[in-house]
Design an enzyme around this catalytic site. Structure first.
Site, PDB file in Angstrom:
ATOM      1  N   ASP A 188       0.800  -1.228   0.000  1.00 42.17           N
ATOM      2  CA  ASP A 188       0.000   0.000   0.000  1.00 42.17           C
ATOM      3  C   ASP A 188       0.831   1.276   0.000  1.00 42.17           C
ATOM      4  OD1 ASP A 188       1.050   0.014   2.545  1.00 42.17           O
ATOM      5  OD2 ASP A 188      -0.866  -0.025   3.607  1.00 42.17           O
ATOM      6  N   HIS A 189       2.140   1.177   0.203  1.00 42.20           N
ATOM      7  CA  HIS A 189       2.992   2.364   0.272  1.00 42.20           C
ATOM      8  C   HIS A 189       3.656   2.678  -1.066  1.00 42.20           C
ATOM      9  CE1 HIS A 189       2.465   2.424   4.586  1.00 42.20           C
ATOM     10  NE2 HIS A 189       3.389   3.346   4.758  1.00 42.20           N
TER      11      HIS A 189
ATOM     12  N   ASP B 281       4.388  -1.001  11.185  1.00 42.35           N
ATOM     13  CA  ASP B 281       3.902   0.319  10.828  1.00 42.35           C
ATOM     14  C   ASP B 281       3.397   0.948  12.126  1.00 42.35           C
ATOM     15  OD1 ASP B 281       2.694   1.893   8.097  1.00 42.35           O
ATOM     16  OD2 ASP B 281       1.775   2.388  10.017  1.00 42.35           O
TER      17      ASP B 281
ATOM     18  N   ARG C  34       0.050  12.975  10.160  1.00 42.20           N
ATOM     19  CA  ARG C  34       1.334  13.625  10.427  1.00 42.20           C
ATOM     20  C   ARG C  34       1.540  14.814   9.501  1.00 42.20           C
ATOM     21  NH1 ARG C  34       4.317   7.896  11.291  1.00 42.20           N
ATOM     22  NH2 ARG C  34       3.818   7.737  13.510  1.00 42.20           N
TER      23      ARG C  34
ATOM     24  N   SER D 204       7.244   7.584  12.423  1.00 40.95           N
ATOM     25  CA  SER D 204       7.104   6.292  11.761  1.00 40.95           C
ATOM     26  C   SER D 204       7.936   5.208  12.430  1.00 40.95           C
ATOM     27  CB  SER D 204       7.515   6.436  10.292  1.00 40.95           C
ATOM     28  OG  SER D 204       7.667   5.176   9.687  1.00 40.95           O
TER      29      SER D 204
ATOM     30  N   ARG E  22       9.643   3.116  10.851  1.00 37.25           N
ATOM     31  CA  ARG E  22      10.624   2.658   9.863  1.00 37.25           C
ATOM     32  C   ARG E  22      11.978   2.336  10.494  1.00 37.25           C
ATOM     33  NH1 ARG E  22      10.300   8.350   6.684  1.00 37.25           N
ATOM     34  NH2 ARG E  22       8.134   7.797   7.010  1.00 37.25           N
TER      35      ARG E  22
END
Length: 643
Positions: free
Chosen positions: A64-65, A119, A379, A535, A537
């Site tokens: 989805d990213h 996520d 964000r 995030s 990440r």
């Protein structure tokens, strides 16, 4: 003794540790989710562990990213992800199916289950009563391999909702109100658990909006009860048999109470560049706007899209701005098409994007230079939109739609009579974009496909007792993972190529960082308060590790980023006296003695300036063991690899 919902779920899942506030526990993980920006690395890590098949009840790989296909990199990664899912027993949600959190809420999330996702907005599933936690990809890989997840037993904050939302005020305004009160660090070490008479007035998508953006407080997670509203949602999704009742035994069992009177709320907005910088829309309306974006995992549900469609019905988007809409899932789109509301969006002049994250992460939809972008996202960090000098405000779908019509920031209450929407009794269920796991005997025959952009993981040598090097960069408070490792259409496709993506570490803060880190053969980062917020990440840790960063010394850390640093062998240390932050500058040569981590301390010697200071940390025994081994991957391989 009575318990909260959070305590009830935790207690059923604890496999190690004592359920006392602040003490480390390990919990069994029932479900995991990944998305393609973090998932590719997570599955490379899972493969490196050496487990033949996932050991969770359910694991889902979403795409989805990175859905823009400007060259081979993203589609190659998608093929890798699909082949990994087939090989190791995961569900695979194909590109275009929708945003991971929206789909998981619709099709997979269950009350009372634990969910770990790579996520930071995984707590979205808390809207349905899941204990859903965001983490780095390596933690998720470990959970898929059957390892429990370690966390500090949280404080449970009860958020009591009274009354009912007034017209034109929505769930987004509830979470913005909480952010206005506690800001972006107020949830650290806590779980926000919602209760009170106002809860029953909120649908599951509305609850999910609140738990989704609760991440911005720094909270471990947020959760709602599982009640009759939950049951009706699951029934409408054809999953009523998965419902269980979950409720707190009483407000006296919370560590703290925050009370919000819904009938006193008004439309709110988070101003640049922080989700905690919240003001009433009425105080700032009239601001010129060049872009409106509606969607993301926070506000892309059918409820939100229906509200927007009804507001836009018979209207035209103002000529001075562009309206972008990204629905959350194909199910949402199918309903909008069936009711004719999709046509309202098209006729109004909206640009309807793919069912994906899109502009939220700078994956297309970047605003013009120096512009104002009104977004329903979660964000608004500087540069996250893809345009460094853009000013991004976070608002509700109602405020965004009103702004799109009028061309300036508009309080939706000025639109007059509230729009009415009709939700379906039964959702359109079509799971043909979800590929089911293969049986083990078939899965063993699958060959994992690796494109040329997928590179091996860096090495993780054991931690030495004395770390030496220069201060490569000194940054201030609330540095986000977007600052450390930017996203966007140019950089995100490099998530499976650490040597290439490392060239962009701190690029939005200091363009010379990569060259300096390579020249100096690594060193140290000095940070302020809440270092690494945002995030999940893990690339904000693994790429600095590749560049030789040995330790980050800060005033305080965001939870997920601290975990990621540990996972990749970078020592997160805290100033014992925050005034010492001012004594150290970029370029100083440091020696950091970490031989006494087991005693809760370390010693920093500034060789350049000739002074020494004490450092502290909040590392657990296991954290220290992981660091000593060089990171979590070698630690796991040593302890469970091949089991």
């Amino acid at each position: 003794m009575g318990k909260t919902i959070t305590e009830k779920i935790l207690d059923k899942h604890i496999v190690e540790g004592t359920p006392e506030k602040g003490e480390e526990i390990k919990i069994k993980i029932d479900q995991t989710l990944t998305q393609d920006a973090t998932g590719t690395m997570a599955y490379l890590e899972f493969e490196a562990i050496g487990i033949p098949r996932v050991k969770t009840e359910l694991s889902v790989s979403y795409v989805d990213h990175n859905t823009l296909q400007t060259d081979f990199k993203n589609p190659d990664d998608h093929i890798y992800l699909q082949s990994v899912a087939a090989r190791y027993g995961l569900y695979f949600s194909r590109p275009g199916n929708g945003i991971c959190h929206q789909i998981h809420l619709e099709r997979f999330a269950r009350p009372g289950k634990t969910l770990l996702g790579s996520d930071s907005h995984t707590p979205t599933a808390g809207g349905i009563g899941s204990l859903a936690i965001g983490a780095g990809g390596l933690n998720v890989a470990a959970a898929m391999a059957g390892e429990p997840f370690a966390l500090k037993y949280p404080k449970i904050v009860g958020v009591k909702l009274n009354g009912k939302l007034p017209p034109w005020v929505s769930a987004k305004d509830i979470i913005l109100e909480l952010l206005r009160r506690v800001d972006v660090k107020g949830g650290v070490g806590k779980v926000f658990e919602y209760f009170g008479p106002g809860v029953k007035t909120l649908s599951i998508p509305e609850r999910a909006t609140i738990t989704n953006m609760g991440t911005e407080t720094g909270a471990t997670t947020s959760i709602f009860p599982s009640d009759e509203v939950t049951r009706e949602f699951l029934k409408a999704q054809g999953r009523e048999e998965q419902w269980i009742e979950l409720k707190s035994d009483g407000e006296e069992y919370y560590d703290e109470i925050i009370e919000i009177n819904l009938d006193e709320l008004e439309p709110l907005a988070a101003l640049p560049h922080s989700p905690g910088n919240v003001k009433p829309v009425a105080d700032i309306e009239g601001m010129e706007v060049q872009q409106v974006a509606i969607g993301s995992c926070t506000n892309s549900s059918l409820r939100d899209m229906k509200v927007v469609a009804q507001i836009l019905k018979g209207k035209t988007v103002a000529p001075n701005l562009s309206l972008l809409i990204n629905p959350g899932s194909r199910q949402v789109v199918a309903h909008l098409v069936e009711t004719g509301e999709y046509k309202y969006l098209v006729d109004a002049g909206a640009r309807i994007l793919e069912n994906a994250c899109g502009p939220c992460i700078g994956m297309g939809g970047a605003p013009p230079s120096g512009s104002v972008s009104i977004r329903t996202y979660n964000r608004n960090f500087e540069g996250r939109s893809g345009t460094k000098d853009a000013k991004v405000l976070l608002v509700s779908p109602e405020t965004a739609a009103a702004t799109a019509i009028n061309g300036v920031l508009t309080d939706p209450r000025k639109l007059g009579k509230p729009v009415e929407i009709v939700m379906p009794d039964r959702f359109i269920i079509n799971d043909n974009m979800i590929i089911l796991p293969l049986p083990p005997e078939e899965a063993e025959k699958v060959k994992v496909v690796r494109g040329p952009n997928i590179k091996p993981l860096p090495e993780f040598p054991p931690l030495v007792e004395k770390l030496e090097g220069e201060v490569l960069i000194k940054v201030g408070d609330n540095i986000t993972t977007d600052h450390i490792m930017p996203a966007g259409a140019k950089i995100l496709p490099l998530r499976s190529n650490i040597p290439e993506i490392s060239k962009y570490v701190f690029s939005r803060v200091d363009e010379k960082f990569y060259e300096r880190a390579m020249e100096k053969k690594g060193g140290f980062v000095i940070g302020g308060e809440n270092y690494g917020q945002g995030s999940s990440r893990e690339h904000a840790a693994i790429a600095p590790k590749y560049l030789g960063v040995k330790a980050v010394i800060a005033k305080s850390f965001a939870r997920i980023h601290s975990e990621n640093l540990i996972n990749f062998g970078i020592v997160p240390l805290v100033f014992s006296d925050v005034k010492d932050y001012d004594r150290i500058e970029q370029g100083d040569k440091l020696e950091v003695d970490v031989s006494s981590l087991e005693n809760g301390e370390a010693t920093l010697k500034d060789v350049t300036k000739g002074f020494s200071i004490k450092l502290k940390h909040n590392l657990s025994e296991m954290d220290i063991a992981i660091l000593r081994e060089g990171g979590k991957l070698p630690f796991i391989k040593k302890n469970i690899g091949g089991r």
